[in-house]
Design a protein around this motif. Structure first.
Motif, PDB file in Angstrom:
ATOM      1  N   SER A  95       0.942  -1.375   0.137  1.00  0.00           N
ATOM      2  CA  SER A  95      -0.035   0.027   0.143  1.00  0.00           C
ATOM      3  C   SER A  95       0.818   1.140  -0.009  1.00  0.00           C
ATOM      4  N   ILE A  96       2.059   1.154   0.519  1.00  0.00           N
ATOM      5  CA  ILE A  96       2.894   2.458   0.734  1.00  0.00           C
ATOM      6  C   ILE A  96       4.361   2.057   0.204  1.00  0.00           C
ATOM      7  N   GLY A  97       4.697   2.942  -0.538  1.00  0.00           N
ATOM      8  CA  GLY A  97       6.020   2.666  -0.995  1.00  0.00           C
ATOM      9  C   GLY A  97       7.041   3.556  -0.396  1.00  0.00           C
ATOM     10  N   VAL A  98       8.156   3.138   0.084  1.00  0.00           N
ATOM     11  CA  VAL A  98       9.261   4.068   0.685  1.00  0.00           C
ATOM     12  C   VAL A  98      10.530   4.292  -0.196  1.00  0.00           C
ATOM     13  N   ILE A  99      10.732   5.395  -0.628  1.00  0.00           N
ATOM     14  CA  ILE A  99      11.955   5.479  -1.365  1.00  0.00           C
ATOM     15  C   ILE A  99      12.953   6.151  -0.576  1.00  0.00           C
ATOM     16  N   ALA A 100      14.050   5.347  -0.545  1.00  0.00           N
ATOM     17  CA  ALA A 100      15.429   5.862   0.288  1.00  0.00           C
ATOM     18  C   ALA A 100      16.600   5.815  -0.660  1.00  0.00           C
ATOM     19  N   THR A 101      16.406   6.004  -1.962  1.00  0.00           N
ATOM     20  CA  THR A 101      17.565   6.001  -3.041  1.00  0.00           C
ATOM     21  C   THR A 101      18.103   7.206  -3.120  1.00  0.00           C
ATOM     22  N   PRO A 102      19.386   7.224  -3.856  1.00  0.00           N
ATOM     23  CA  PRO A 102      19.831   8.515  -4.289  1.00  0.00           C
ATOM     24  C   PRO A 102      18.916   9.425  -5.162  1.00  0.00           C
ATOM     25  N   ALA A 103      19.114  10.783  -5.089  1.00  0.00           N
ATOM     26  CA  ALA A 103      18.131  11.670  -5.929  1.00  0.00           C
ATOM     27  C   ALA A 103      17.710  11.108  -7.374  1.00  0.00           C
ATOM     28  N   ALA A 104      19.000  10.807  -7.941  1.00  0.00           N
ATOM     29  CA  ALA A 104      18.904  10.521  -9.596  1.00  0.00           C
ATOM     30  C   ALA A 104      18.024   9.218  -9.724  1.00  0.00           C
ATOM     31  N   ALA A 105      17.984   8.371  -8.582  1.00  0.00           N
ATOM     32  CA  ALA A 105      16.717   7.177  -8.987  1.00  0.00           C
ATOM     33  C   ALA A 105      15.496   7.403  -8.590  1.00  0.00           C
ATOM     34  N   ALA A 106      15.108   8.469  -7.636  1.00  0.00           N
ATOM     35  CA  ALA A 106      13.832   8.351  -7.133  1.00  0.00           C
ATOM     36  C   ALA A 106      12.748   8.495  -8.013  1.00  0.00           C
ATOM     37  N   GLN A 107      12.753   9.285  -9.025  1.00  0.00           N
ATOM     38  CA  GLN A 107      11.592   9.374  -9.735  1.00  0.00           C
ATOM     39  C   GLN A 107      11.282   8.347 -10.522  1.00  0.00           C
ATOM     40  N   GLY A 108      12.183   7.517 -11.185  1.00  0.00           N
ATOM     41  CA  GLY A 108      11.971   6.397 -11.750  1.00  0.00           C
ATOM     42  C   GLY A 108      11.416   5.249 -10.818  1.00  0.00           C
ATOM     43  N   LEU A 165       6.491   7.604   0.455  1.00  0.00           N
ATOM     44  CA  LEU A 165       7.191   8.313   1.550  1.00  0.00           C
ATOM     45  C   LEU A 165       8.684   8.437   0.623  1.00  0.00           C
ATOM     46  N   ASN A 166       8.870   9.761   0.390  1.00  0.00           N
ATOM     47  CA  ASN A 166      10.125  10.026  -0.070  1.00  0.00           C
ATOM     48  C   ASN A 166      11.318  10.576   0.879  1.00  0.00           C
ATOM     49  N   PHE A 167      12.403   9.899   0.957  1.00  0.00           N
ATOM     50  CA  PHE A 167      13.529  10.269   1.512  1.00  0.00           C
ATOM     51  C   PHE A 167      14.556  11.145   0.694  1.00  0.00           C
ATOM     52  N   ALA A 168      14.353  10.907  -0.515  1.00  0.00           N
ATOM     53  CA  ALA A 168      15.270  11.128  -1.393  1.00  0.00           C
ATOM     54  C   ALA A 168      15.297  12.792  -1.685  1.00  0.00           C
ATOM     55  N   PRO A 169      16.529  13.659  -1.659  1.00  0.00           N
ATOM     56  CA  PRO A 169      16.274  14.962  -1.698  1.00  0.00           C
ATOM     57  C   PRO A 169      15.852  15.449  -3.166  1.00  0.00           C
ATOM     58  N   VAL A 170      14.704  15.101  -3.579  1.00  0.00           N
ATOM     59  CA  VAL A 170      14.183  15.474  -4.997  1.00  0.00           C
ATOM     60  C   VAL A 170      12.581  15.773  -4.925  1.00  0.00           C
ATOM     61  N   VAL A 171      12.104  16.579  -5.486  1.00  0.00           N
ATOM     62  CA  VAL A 171      10.528  16.808  -5.707  1.00  0.00           C
ATOM     63  C   VAL A 171      10.337  15.682  -6.876  1.00  0.00           C
ATOM     64  N   LEU A 172       9.191  14.714  -6.379  1.00  0.00           N
ATOM     65  CA  LEU A 172       8.664  13.970  -7.213  1.00  0.00           C
ATOM     66  C   LEU A 172       7.561  14.435  -7.889  1.00  0.00           C
ATOM     67  N   ASN A 173       7.439  13.975  -9.219  1.00  0.00           N
ATOM     68  CA  ASN A 173       6.055  14.232 -10.040  1.00  0.00           C
ATOM     69  C   ASN A 173       5.340  12.992 -10.047  1.00  0.00           C
ATOM     70  N   ARG A 231       4.545  11.978   0.728  1.00  0.00           N
ATOM     71  CA  ARG A 231       4.997  13.061   1.823  1.00  0.00           C
ATOM     72  C   ARG A 231       6.631  12.835   1.654  1.00  0.00           C
ATOM     73  N   LYS A 232       7.138  13.914   1.765  1.00  0.00           N
ATOM     74  CA  LYS A 232       8.682  14.094   1.742  1.00  0.00           C
ATOM     75  C   LYS A 232       9.472  14.386   2.982  1.00  0.00           C
ATOM     76  N   VAL A 233      10.318  13.558   3.212  1.00  0.00           N
ATOM     77  CA  VAL A 233      11.033  13.815   4.478  1.00  0.00           C
ATOM     78  C   VAL A 233      12.507  14.092   3.956  1.00  0.00           C
ATOM     79  N   ASP A 234      12.797  15.488   4.172  1.00  0.00           N
ATOM     80  CA  ASP A 234      14.066  16.198   3.925  1.00  0.00           C
ATOM     81  C   ASP A 234      14.902  16.518   5.009  1.00  0.00           C
ATOM     82  N   LEU A 235      15.893  15.713   5.645  1.00  0.00           N
ATOM     83  CA  LEU A 235      16.497  15.989   6.836  1.00  0.00           C
ATOM     84  C   LEU A 235      17.421  17.292   6.650  1.00  0.00           C
ATOM     85  N   SER A 236      17.862  17.477   5.487  1.00  0.00           N
ATOM     86  CA  SER A 236      18.608  18.823   5.298  1.00  0.00           C
ATOM     87  C   SER A 236      18.026  19.932   5.414  1.00  0.00           C
TER      88      SER A 236
END
Length: 232
Positions: free
Chosen positions: A154-167, A181-189, A197-202
């Motif tokens: 039901s829920i996908g968590v993305i903890a990849t580098p930014a370049a791979a996150a959108q794919g 739930l996106n931990f990658a430092p990139v905005v997803l379309n 939901r984006k989690v950006d620690l920086s």
């Protein structure tokens, strides 16, 4: 057929209130662990870090008004909020990107007690595939679509580098996952109907750095009383 519980937004609950419900739930669970049977709105608000008027308004959206002179029943309010958040059933979660962050998320023991089951761990690195993490064997990213179907993710968590996150996000969506739930430092379309939901620690650290600088410059003011967990 069991009637479906309406989602918060379907019931007209404001997004800011929805964002505060997990904070109230955490505070109530702490009170419950201490054996507290009832709690006043003032005390619960203090524990949650909000003002009591805002808390009472938030809980009124759930149809919970407490009892004058007694307060809120802790057990029942935990149930109400859990039901509203959809935590009275288990949600299957897949994590993609099993680096340091992905492993830390997989090993977090709090998911199981809050209605979330880590069903799959996936990575594109062949040297990581096959590793045992939190009792699960890391699978290859190529199996994402099959895993989503087999495990009813039901829920996908993305903890990849930014370049791979959108794919990765695109593949989750194409496989039928509508919550990410996106931990990658990139905005997803994402298309309409998909929640991200984006989690950006920086970013959070930069906000804290701003406040630290203002305090050191002698400009600390009332705005510092606000909390990131307490959206307006």
């Amino acid at each position: 057929m069991i009637p479906r519980t309406p989602r918060p937004r379907e019931r007209g609950i404001p997004e800011a209130t929805v964002a505060r419900l997990p904070v109230y739930l955490r505070a109530l669970q702490a009170l419950n662990e201490r054996g507290t049977p009832t709690v006043s709105s003032e005390d619960l608000a203090s524990v949650a870090g909000v003002n009591s008027a805002k808390l009472r308004k938030d809980l009124s959206h759930l149809g919970s008004y407490g009892t004058r002179g007694v307060g809120y029943d802790v057990d029942y309010l935990i149930y109400q909020i859990s039901r509203e958040l959809g935590l009275t059933q288990d949600w299957s979660v897949a994590i993609v990107g099993i680096g340091n962050l992905g492993r830390a998320l997989a090993n977090y023991g709090g998911f199981g007690t809050r209605g979330f089951r880590i069903a799959a761990l996936l990575d594109a690195d062949a040297s990581v595939v096959g590793d045992k993490v939190a009792g699960l064997s890391v699978g290859h990213i190529d199996s994402l679509e099959a895993v989503v179907g087999d495990e009813a993710v039901s829920i996908g968590v993305i903890a990849t580098p930014a370049a791979a996150a959108q794919g990765v996000c695109d593949r989750f969506v194409e496989a039928g996952v509508t919550s990410v739930l996106n931990f990658a430092p990139v905005v997803l379309n994402v298309p309409p109907g998909v929640d991200v939901r984006k989690v950006d620690l920086s970013i959070e650290l930069q906000i804290l750095a701003f406040h630290e600088q203002r305090k050191s410059d002698g400009h600390a003011g009332p705005e510092l009383a606000g909390r990131a967990e307490d959206p307006a």
